[in-house]
Design an enzyme around this catalytic site. Sequence first.
Site, PDB file in Angstrom:
ATOM      1  N   THR A  95     -32.060   3.052  -1.588  1.00 17.81           N
ATOM      2  CA  THR A  95     -32.391   2.585  -0.246  1.00 17.81           C
ATOM      3  C   THR A  95     -32.803   3.776   0.600  1.00 17.81           C
ATOM      4  O   THR A  95     -31.995   4.665   0.875  1.00 17.81           O
ATOM      5  CB  THR A  95     -31.175   1.880   0.392  1.00 17.81           C
ATOM      6  OG1 THR A  95     -30.779   0.782  -0.434  1.00 17.81           O
ATOM      7  CG2 THR A  95     -31.516   1.369   1.788  1.00 17.81           C
ATOM      8  N   LYS A 171     -36.037  -4.201   1.702  1.00 22.46           N
ATOM      9  CA  LYS A 171     -34.632  -3.827   1.540  1.00 22.46           C
ATOM     10  C   LYS A 171     -33.996  -3.506   2.892  1.00 22.46           C
ATOM     11  O   LYS A 171     -32.823  -3.832   3.133  1.00 22.46           O
ATOM     12  CB  LYS A 171     -34.515  -2.620   0.610  1.00 22.46           C
ATOM     13  CG  LYS A 171     -33.067  -2.133   0.395  1.00 22.46           C
ATOM     14  CD  LYS A 171     -32.173  -3.210  -0.228  1.00 22.46           C
ATOM     15  CE  LYS A 171     -30.705  -2.799  -0.291  1.00 22.46           C
ATOM     16  NZ  LYS A 171     -30.442  -1.671  -1.189  1.00 22.46           N
TER      17      LYS A 171
END
Length: 297
Positions: A95, A171
């Site tokens: 991420t 995300k």
Amino acid sequence: MKTIAFAGLGAMGLPMAKNLLVAGYRVRGIDLNPTALAELTVAGAEPAASASEAASGAGMLILMVVNAAQAEQVLFGNGALQALDEGGIVCLMATCPPATVERIAARVVAAGRRFVDAPVSGGTAGAIAGSLTIMAACERASFDAVQPVFQAIGQRIFHVGERAGQGATVKTVNQLLCGVHIAVVAEAFALAAKVGVDLDVLLEIMSGSAASSWMLKDRGPRMLQAEPEVSSAVDIFVKDLGIVLEAGRDAGAALPIAAVAHQLFLATSGRGDGRVDDSQVIRSYYALNGTMAASRP
């Protein structure tokens, strides 16, 4: 693409790399933790003395590291990018901020390699089970090329765009919703606790009502425990909601609710609870309200 270099053998990365071994891939691990490297080697991975050695002759480099800085160190500082096969694929699955992903992708492509922006969701349980959700942004040809690899580690595989950064954006939106959901469950429980409502009963009622959510059912029970097993730490959402706010600034998008949730996770971490389960953001509400935690074993 039978040889894969895998960087980042943490709680999710190690089981992901093991699943690639089970699927028949040759895997070379990259990590600063010798215990993780040893465990992966016992599972059948090939040992490598450095990141560049792990990437040498590999057709794909997967980055499941903590943050963008670690990804850049592996790629550009430790020589993994140049060691990767010409035309090989760098797959960033951590991420990271969308703008940073775009910059990393540009450097990878300029070096004659392909780039796949493919963050994952599903946590440690999903990594172990090989059931992760994968949100990939790249050219269609690259997406098709990595499908067999993705199928070894995930079940819900999506092509979300052609441009690097789009996967990171998806995300980011996912983490915005997850973080806010956890924080608002804690807020609701804290209100009930303030007036003496039995939180076990409240959880049962809310879990079967229109107010229910996946996060309520998953994190709610752990909020009622004094020291729950750590599934995902508070500091993960300090980082991820920070990325959410950075993405909002870059896009010129106001994210006031995400900002409040970030402050609550940050306050929890600041009191020394950064490594406890993220459900314990409820402790910040108890501190704000002067309420003792209503916990069970």
